[in-house]
Design a protein around this motif. Structure first.
Motif, PDB file in Angstrom:
ATOM      1  N   ASP A   1      -4.907  15.154  30.381  1.00  0.00           N
ATOM      2  CA  ASP A   1      -5.706  14.246  31.209  1.00  0.00           C
ATOM      3  C   ASP A   1      -6.298  14.702  32.626  1.00  0.00           C
ATOM      4  O   ASP A   1      -6.791  14.215  33.321  1.00  0.00           O
ATOM      5  CB  ASP A   1      -4.926  12.995  31.637  1.00  0.00           C
ATOM      6  CG  ASP A   1      -3.705  13.197  32.334  1.00  0.00           C
ATOM      7  OD1 ASP A   1      -3.465  14.510  32.941  1.00  0.00           O
ATOM      8  OD2 ASP A   1      -2.812  12.336  32.602  1.00  0.00           O
ATOM      9  N   GLY A   2      -5.697  16.200  32.819  1.00  0.00           N
ATOM     10  CA  GLY A   2      -6.457  16.876  33.924  1.00  0.00           C
ATOM     11  C   GLY A   2      -5.415  17.075  35.241  1.00  0.00           C
ATOM     12  O   GLY A   2      -5.868  17.573  36.014  1.00  0.00           O
TER      13      GLY A   2
ATOM     14  N   THR B   1      -2.268  22.183  33.450  1.00  0.00           N
ATOM     15  CA  THR B   1      -2.743  20.955  33.431  1.00  0.00           C
ATOM     16  C   THR B   1      -2.365  20.181  32.365  1.00  0.00           C
ATOM     17  O   THR B   1      -2.415  20.755  31.292  1.00  0.00           O
ATOM     18  CB  THR B   1      -4.086  20.771  34.011  1.00  0.00           C
ATOM     19  OG1 THR B   1      -5.164  21.234  32.921  1.00  0.00           O
ATOM     20  CG2 THR B   1      -4.415  21.565  35.368  1.00  0.00           C
TER      21      THR B   1
END
Length: 432
Positions: free
Chosen positions: A241-242, A238
């Motif tokens: 920022d997720g 990922t």
């Protein structure tokens, strides 16, 4: 990968062990007995496999991470086996949301061929530790339902199967889950048992989202053969920022150049953020720790130069598409967003590079201000003012005459001209 790229890959001798390198590169999220697996990897001669289901006509970046892991194992003296799911692809790994649409046998067979060719490019099939490609349809097509239930199904407990994340999610949804997809984990586990029996395979790798399927194989080998084998789950990649890595508005970044062009592939990596670039270099390249530490230092000292991103983009594009394609994508990017010579870019790369730009149809004799007004200016008047201020170019050649027209020679390869307003606002004029 092209032989030149394959020859450049080496494990980093600065690490005490392969396990230490895999951990440093961020490739270990979960595993079975860590100490035993680290010892097995240190010994050499281990056989490891990873499976790739033909859910699409091409693999993507998540699959690339697994292929490169197999390659790292091979470089360390282990034997990789790439498995393409000719049978599991007919069933479908259950998704947490909804049932998969079953593909025809002919479509699955064609995808198996394409994916097999993709995996083969990254492994060495000669000498000690030669890689092997297998298709699980070979050992399931002749297996009767009765034999499958008696010899394999008896080793599985329904309670354990119900706890798998995807199965649990589906059971609690309106969609439910079919017996077909519920049985997928048994079918995948059977692969590990077969490879253990026929090739002495003792390690399966995969993404951490596959951990339930990986451990099902480990358990089956233990129950059926009384043997201890290993599983290694890599992290789901990922961004900082997720967001899920490799996805942009639902579009995967494919390894097939017909689905994601080498230029678009290069640009994807070039646009990596500063927070993510070192992790990507560790996981997706074979650069040494010393070189990666140097690039990290350069990123901190000269962030505007984006040296780490440029190196990442070139290295991974070269791995997937070859040195020439990586060079072409690099040169096209530099020419489009700088002052390079656009006439030196080959037609395919140029067309790929301008594909995402605002565009308009054009022909020799069309006024440049009109073309700008259809793409990157709000009006003809605004376009003419931009030209008067020296802020407009065609193919990186500054336009000084407000009444300038497009010439035949401005259509590169007879197809397209690149319009620029300011430093980085681009558009494409395509021959009509």
């Amino acid at each position: 990968m092209p032989k030149t790229a394959l020859d450049r890959q080496h494990n980093d001798a600065s690490f005490p062990s392969l396990w230490d390198e895999l951990r440093w590169r961020g490739l270990v999220h979960v595993s079975t007995d860590e100490a035993a697996l680290a010892e097995a990897l240190a010994g050499g001669g281990l056989t490891a496999y990873c499976g790739f289901d033909p859910t699409a006509p091409s693999l993507h970046l998540g699959n690339l991470l697994q292929i490169l892991l197999l390659r790292r194992l091979q470089l360390a003296g282990h034997r990789p086996v790439g498995l393409v799911g000719g049978s599991t692809g007919l069933i479908g790994d259950p998704r947490p949301t909804a049932e998969r649409v079953l593909q025809s046998k002919e479509q699955v067979a064609e995808r198996v061929r394409l994916i097999r060719e993709q995996v083969e490019r990254y492994l060495d099939f000669d000498g000690d530790g030669a890689a092997e490609m297998v298709d699980n349809l070979d050992w399931t097509s002749g297996l009767s339902a009765i034999d499958f239930l008696r010899d394999v199904g008896k080793h599985f407990r329904v309670g354990t199967m119900l706890k798998k994340d995807a199965v649990s999610a589906r059971l609690n949804s309106d969609a439910g889950i079919s017996y077909t997809e519920f049985s997928y984990q048994i079918l995948q586990a059977y692969d590990f048992l077969q490879l253990f029996r026929t090739r002495g395979c003792t390690l399966q790798t995969g993404g951490s989202d596959q951990w339930g399927n990986l451990t099902a194989g480990v358990d089956l080998v233990h129950r059926a053969e009384g043997a201890a084998v290993h599983a290694l789950g890599t992290p789901l990649i990922t961004n900082s920022d997720g967001t899920k890595f490799g996805k942009s508005e639902g579009n995967a970044v494919w390894l097939d150049p017909m689905l994601t062009t080498p230029y678009a592939f290069f640009q994807f990596w070039l646009n990596t953020t500063d927070d993510d670039v070192l992790d990507r270099l560790k996981a997706f390249t074979f650069l040494t720790r010393d070189e990666l530490e140097r690039l990290e230092g350069a990123r901190v000292e000269r962030p505007g130069a984006r040296e780490a991103q440029r190196r990442l983009a070139w290295e991974v594009t070269a791995l997937v598409h070859g040195d020439a394609a990586a060079d072409g994508a690099r040169d096209a990017s530099a020419a489009l967003f700088g002052t390079g010579d656009l006439t030196c870019i080959d037609e395919g790369t140029l067309l790929a590079a301008v594909a995402e730009l605002p565009g308009t149809e054009a022909a020799p004799g069309d006024r440049v201000d009109l073309l700008l007004s259809r793409t990157v200016a709000k009006s003809v008047g605004e376009a003419r003012r931009a030209i008067a201020q020296g802020g407009v170019s065609v193919n990186n050649r500054r336009i000084e005459d407000q009444d300038a027209v497009l010439a035949e020679e401005d259509l590169l390869h007879g197809r397209v001209a690149v319009l620029r307003r300011g430093k980085r606002t681009l558009a494409a004029a395509h021959r009509r």
